[in-house]
Write a protein that holds these residues in place. Structure first.
Motif, PDB file in Angstrom:
ATOM      1  N   GLN A 144      41.687  48.596  59.922  1.00 41.32           N
ATOM      2  CA  GLN A 144      42.192  47.230  60.079  1.00 41.32           C
ATOM      3  C   GLN A 144      41.334  46.212  59.327  1.00 41.32           C
ATOM      4  N   VAL A 145      40.036  46.494  59.201  1.00 43.06           N
ATOM      5  CA  VAL A 145      39.102  45.577  58.546  1.00 43.06           C
ATOM      6  C   VAL A 145      38.377  46.321  57.438  1.00 43.06           C
ATOM      7  N   PHE A 146      38.459  45.793  56.212  1.00 46.06           N
ATOM      8  CA  PHE A 146      37.747  46.367  55.065  1.00 46.06           C
ATOM      9  C   PHE A 146      37.046  45.242  54.334  1.00 46.06           C
ATOM     10  N   LYS A 166      47.902  49.278  58.742  1.00 47.39           N
ATOM     11  CA  LYS A 166      47.365  48.460  59.833  1.00 47.39           C
ATOM     12  C   LYS A 166      46.337  47.437  59.356  1.00 47.39           C
ATOM     13  N   LEU A 167      46.153  47.339  58.037  1.00 47.16           N
ATOM     14  CA  LEU A 167      45.113  46.474  57.491  1.00 47.16           C
ATOM     15  C   LEU A 167      45.415  45.002  57.767  1.00 47.16           C
ATOM     16  N   LYS A 168      44.411  44.292  58.332  1.00 50.77           N
ATOM     17  CA  LYS A 168      44.536  42.868  58.616  1.00 50.77           C
ATOM     18  C   LYS A 168      43.561  42.020  57.811  1.00 50.77           C
ATOM     19  N   TYR A 169      42.450  42.626  57.415  1.00 48.39           N
ATOM     20  CA  TYR A 169      41.369  41.875  56.771  1.00 48.39           C
ATOM     21  C   TYR A 169      40.928  42.634  55.539  1.00 48.39           C
ATOM     22  N   LEU A 170      41.039  41.993  54.356  1.00 49.22           N
ATOM     23  CA  LEU A 170      40.644  42.624  53.104  1.00 49.22           C
ATOM     24  C   LEU A 170      39.816  41.637  52.291  1.00 49.22           C
ATOM     25  N   ASP A 171      38.542  41.977  52.074  1.00 48.69           N
ATOM     26  CA  ASP A 171      37.649  41.128  51.292  1.00 48.69           C
ATOM     27  C   ASP A 171      37.016  41.965  50.186  1.00 48.69           C
ATOM     28  N   LEU A 172      37.473  41.716  48.949  1.00 50.30           N
ATOM     29  CA  LEU A 172      36.933  42.389  47.773  1.00 50.30           C
ATOM     30  C   LEU A 172      36.259  41.387  46.840  1.00 50.30           C
ATOM     31  N   SER A 173      35.936  40.222  47.348  1.00 50.18           N
ATOM     32  CA  SER A 173      35.394  39.142  46.531  1.00 50.18           C
ATOM     33  C   SER A 173      33.921  39.373  46.204  1.00 50.18           C
ATOM     34  N   GLY A 174      33.426  38.580  45.227  1.00 48.59           N
ATOM     35  CA  GLY A 174      32.018  38.648  44.877  1.00 48.59           C
ATOM     36  C   GLY A 174      31.620  39.934  44.187  1.00 48.59           C
TER      37      GLY A 174
END
Length: 329
Positions: A144-146, A166-174
């Protein structure tokens, strides 16, 4: 005859219990060996991991950063322990993990997480991981959170995340992800948080991202250099409270459809090449607290409809070509 049957049933029952105990103990011992192997790949593990004593397998559940349930390791939390070195692929043998955080360390090299079907939260941010994220995400079916923010990944954005229903949170920044934002990212309809900012992305922002109507936060700005403007389809993101598209080369007008985002509290469009007038529909954003349109080439006047922005605390309009009176809002 009855006695024989009862003895047989008792034998089966005790055998099942013994087998269950054996499997449970064996599984915890397996987790113990995996953790000891991981520690061997770390630099500066002491004193943070002093409790990871390789001579006492039964103490695993009392080790720092470890939480167990039913005699299995379900949490591995190494957040901000000033660890270096590498993370062995052995970590994927902790097959009952639901939470894994390696965030806030100085881990280097590649990393791949797989075969953790119970994993719900994966945080590897604030490290120095390199390579790409082309993993077997189908083996992480409950994720759910990556969070992979602030690393040195250099690759195309991973398409495998599309299997994470089921993924809710995806942060690939920086990072240093390059190429285009895949149009198929618009199929991640369960997302509530999407951050791809601070990379080396190019091309147009796909209008398909407007299908992510559960989004509350979208961050695409900084270092990315997009062609074209803000997709009018972003007007469908009616649950947004935060939008940051600052400093990423956007041109053209501000879509009046953004006026549909009634829950929006922060809108950052500064340091772009946006032109035309400020849409009067932005006056519909009655929950807006911060609006930053500075350093564009916007013309015209501040819309009278801004008188409705009673929650607005910060309004930045510097270095545009606006004229006329300045409203008090």
């Amino acid at each position: 005859m009855v006695v024989c049957i009862l003895l047989s049933l008792f034998s089966l029952f005790t055998s099942a219990i013994s087998s269950s105990i054996f499997v449970s103990a064996f599984s915890l011992v397996n987790d113990f060996h995996v953790l000891v192997s991981l520690k061997q790949g770390f630099l500066s593990p002491e004193p943070a991991l002093t409790s990871w004593n390789s001579s006492n397998p039964s103490s695993v559940c009392s080790w720092a950063g470890i939480f167990c349930s039913q005699d299995r390791v379900v949490t591995l939390d190494l957040t901000d322990l000033d660890l270096g070195g590498s993370v062995s692929a052995q970590v994927s043998r902790l097959d009952m993990l639901t939470y894994l955080s390696l965030a806030g360390n100085s881990f280097r090299g590649g990393i791949e997480i797989a075969n953790l079907s119970s994993l719900q939260s994966l945080k590897i941010s604030h490290n120095q991981f390199t390579g790409g994220l082309d993993w077997n995400y189908s083996s992480l079916s409950n994720l759910q959170v990556f969070d992979a923010y602030d690393n040195n990944f250099t690759a195309l954005l991973p398409l495998g995340v599309l299997t994470l229903e089921k993924l809710k949170y995806l942060d690939l920044s920086g990072n240093y992800f390059y190429g285009k934002i895949p149009e198929n990212y618009g199929k991640l309809v369960g997302l509530e948080y999407l951050s791809l900012g601070g990379n080396d992305l190019r091309g147009e922002i796909p209008g398909e991202l407007g299908n992510l109507t559960n989004l509350r936060v979208i961050f695409l700005g900084y270092y990315n250099v997009f062609e074209g403007g803000i997709p009018k389809e972003f007007g469908k993101l009616v649950n947004l409270v935060y939008m940051n598209l600052a400093s990423c080369g956007l041109d053209g007008p501000i879509p009046h459809e953004l006026g549909n985002l009634k829950l929006l509290k922060h809108l950052h469009l500064n340091y772009n090449l946006l032109s035309g007038s400020i849409p009067k529909q932005l006056g519909n954003l009655t929950n807006l607290k911060k609006l930053d349109l500075a350093y564009n080439v916007i013309t015209g006047e501040i819309p009278y409809s801004f008188i409705n922005l009673t929650q607005l605390k910060l309004l930045y309009l510097l270095n545009n070509k606006l004229h006329g009176s300045i409203l008090t809002v």
